[in-house]
Scaffold this active site. Structure first.
Site, PDB file in Angstrom:
ATOM      1  N   LYS A 183      -2.533  10.128   2.300  1.00 18.37           N
ATOM      2  CA  LYS A 183      -1.238  10.808   2.302  1.00 18.37           C
ATOM      3  C   LYS A 183      -0.468  10.311   1.091  1.00 18.37           C
ATOM      4  O   LYS A 183      -0.679   9.191   0.613  1.00 18.37           O
ATOM      5  CB  LYS A 183      -0.478  10.558   3.598  1.00 18.37           C
ATOM      6  CG  LYS A 183       0.010   9.147   3.835  1.00 18.37           C
ATOM      7  CD  LYS A 183       1.300   8.750   3.157  1.00 18.37           C
ATOM      8  CE  LYS A 183       2.409   9.736   3.417  1.00 18.37           C
ATOM      9  NZ  LYS A 183       3.626   9.314   2.618  1.00 18.37           N
ATOM     10  N   THR A 238      -2.337   1.535  -3.943  1.00 17.64           N
ATOM     11  CA  THR A 238      -2.323   2.977  -3.731  1.00 17.64           C
ATOM     12  C   THR A 238      -1.292   3.353  -2.681  1.00 17.64           C
ATOM     13  O   THR A 238      -0.577   2.517  -2.162  1.00 17.64           O
ATOM     14  CB  THR A 238      -3.717   3.424  -3.226  1.00 17.64           C
ATOM     15  OG1 THR A 238      -3.648   4.778  -2.818  1.00 17.64           O
ATOM     16  CG2 THR A 238      -4.160   2.594  -2.027  1.00 17.64           C
TER      17      THR A 238
END
Lengths: 411, 411
Positions: free
Chosen positions: B184, B195
């Site tokens: 997501k 990330t």
């Protein structure tokens, strides 16, 4: 293309004083814009000292390179500024264009090309045809005037929505010394070691060396403390010219002279005023935001954290939306790469404590904070509680206006 | 509030394979959103190895802190992810909330709290009430399933406009090993050392140490090579789980095993695919841009210059406006603070050479370049001609959509 005048534009403009030894004229040379002035020529009496701070971009413009080469001489007789074309990334053509412009100005004023300082602002990568100045500069020299300063301030604008002027006076040896300054800048504003285009004029008798030292000192808390969009320009140029024509004042030769302090303070006032006007004319800006960081391990660290907050698109859009989203301030502190202890952190919006010791403040008042966000001038305070380092950075919000202006500026 | 689906959304979604040893369920816990799933519980068979890469933000979330503390054990039995609240900057309450969630999940699955991994995403600074998970997690465990993966991918979304799924297969010892990944992310995307939220599952028999080494290696050219808005999150989390349930394969214990190379390549494919989907769902994005820098003094320098271009609001708005404004690329190279020689620089838009040796290219074709800018997927190439360093960074444009989404996200 004209954009609406910034809602943060000044209600009135100061009437800048004439500076003995400084005369100027503006003209329409048709460099890019139609039906508006786009060239400024300023002439200085003999004996004028010059100091400057220039962009540290690795892709600096031809005019910046020229100024860097000629600043060490410390003397100036002329300044030529054009808007509409930055003459940046124009290779050998750019260098020749700069040389030709200096020759034309020197010929018009009867000085040496090396005594001519230059600045260009506008689109990058488009060759600038210096022949457009032929005849124009000579004509300008023939109609030199000492006022009003509104004309030069307007001639150097690009996407600016209002002209930027500031002044100060300071008493030296019982005599009044005057400082007049103008600036332009609206986008591509993140002066890292220098500034956008800004020119400051004074009749103070001060050596180029002392002037340079004061300029370098005070740029740190004025132009280098503002950011609109984190994008440092190829053309950032701040030049200060001192004619020494004020009467009855012994020259200031170095910072050891106690008068350098009071002159420096007045110089700082002018630089800070102009820098803030640049932020208030930030592309699409609707709010001015001062971001103060204290308790950092040192001042440089505080400044980097403040810039991280000031350049965060998420912080800037939250401010545009009048959303007291202090979580995004936490994010921007966290990403800055500087020493910070989440569990010591406190955040204030204005005088309202919104977070402390790593969580939402006990007395957090959403309604009061939301009401505060409706102000046009905001202060965000971050306390790190690690040391004594502090810094303040000034920025604006990020709005639809910025996207509109920059999605079609060049075309 | 729903935003229009990104024009860069995939036309079809891959059907991810079931991964032996991995079962999951989603639920509506009402954390922030109404009428949509906002919790994901994943259960793993005994013997599942785990590896992870987490944000290096100084203000990391409570869930990130928990994962950092428990990753060294290398084993996992459960993963709990909630959307709507990041549980970041929530102090002692946040730590207690994380502990409580792990206890509830451990109780539901009959494992130890230390074997439960956690991730939260959503608003920062809002305490997360773990009691909302009470009963919910137990119920979820009772209806575990192996498919379809679309459900978990949807449950972890916040401002995402489409779910992100990727898969790969790789042959080891003549047997097929499967990898399934979900992610997501849409805004606050500039993973600097880690990330956004992403979870990768495989039935490969691989040690936690070897999995960690491969993850760290391949994150550099996948998640760490994308940026939407330069804003690094407090919650960035990439976790990989390997159940080892694939039949007839000797475990991979270290990178010295030659099979680590082919497994790593498949892992990279999944990470890169997911990372690119995050960019393609960048808030307000209408174009995907790959920025390739070569000829830098080293790879790290090339990456910093590529990020400087990718994060420049002026470059991103020009791309949104389909304006081939390569002068802004020059600016972004110049401001990066990395070695660069203006007079050696070459710039390409796609295959079109627009600038070389410090000025506009001789054969520059404005019409062709403008036509190229109308593509949905663009490549910008910068050649520095200084050394052999190179890097590619992926980003999106900056549009009115970004301002709209972020001017009112929290309120």
């Amino acid at each position: 293309m004209a954009h609406p005048v910034s809602p943060l534009a000044p209600k009135t403009y100061p009437e800048l004083p004439t500076i003995r030894g400084v005369r100027f004229a503006t003209a329409e040379a048709g460099i890019k814009y139609k039906n508006r002035t786009d060239v400024l020529l300023v002439g200085f009496d003999e004996g004028t000292a010059v100091a400057g701070v220039l962009t540290r971009s690795k892709c600096s413009s031809a005019a910046v390179d020229w100024c860097r080469a000629h600043l060490p001489s410390g003397t100036a007789r002329a300044l030529v500024v054009n808007s509409g074309n930055a003459n940046a990334f124009t290779g050998m053509k750019g260098r020749k264009s700069v040389e030709r412009t200096a020759e034309l100005a020197a010929s018009a004023l009867g000085c040496k090309p090396d005594e001519v300082f230059l600045a260009s602002t506008g689109v990058i990568g488009e060759p600038l045809d210096a022949n457009k100045f032929e005849g124009v500069l000579e004509d300008m020299a023939s109609r030199f005037t000492e006022a009003p300063w509104m004309e030069p301030a307007r001639a150097i604008m690009t996407t600016d929505t209002f002209p930027k002027l500031a002044e100060a006076e300071v008493d030296l040896d019982g005599q009044v010394v005057k400082i007049a300054g103008i600036a332009k800048g609206s986008g591509m504003i993140a002066p890292d070691m220098a500034t956008m285009l800004s020119f400051v004029f004074t009749d103070a008798p001060i050596s180029a060396k002392a002037l340079q030292a004061l300029l370098t000192r005070h740029v740190a808390t004025s132009f280098n403390a503002v950011t609109v969009d984190s994008d440092t320009s190829t053309s950032d140029t701040l030049l200060a010219f001192a004619t020494g024509k004020a009467d009855g004042i012994e020259p200031i030769e170095s910072l050891d002279d106690p008068r350098a302090e009071s002159f420096g303070a007045a110089l700082h006032d002018v630089l800070f005023d102009l820098a803030l006007q640049v932020v208030r004319d930030g592309e699409g800006a609707t709010k001015q935001v001062a971001i103060t960081v204290d308790g950092a391990v040192d001042d440089a660290s505080a400044a980097r954290i403040a810039k991280s907050i000031a350049n965060s698109p998420l912080v800037k859009t939250a401010i545009a939306g009048e959303d007291a989203n202090w979580g995004r301030v936490v994010m921007a502190v966290g990403k800055a790469g500087e020493p910070a202890d989440r569990d010591l952190l406190a955040i204030r919006f204005g005088d309202l404590l919104v977070a402390e010791k790593g969580e939402r403040a006990a007395g957090y008042d959403e309604a009061a904070t939301s009401a505060y966000m409706k102000n046009q001038e905001l202060t965000l305070g971050v306390s790190l509680h690690l040391g004594n380092g502090e810094a303040t950075v000034y920025t604006c919000d990020l709005t639809h206006g910025y996207i509109t202006i920059n999605g079609d500026y060049r075309s």
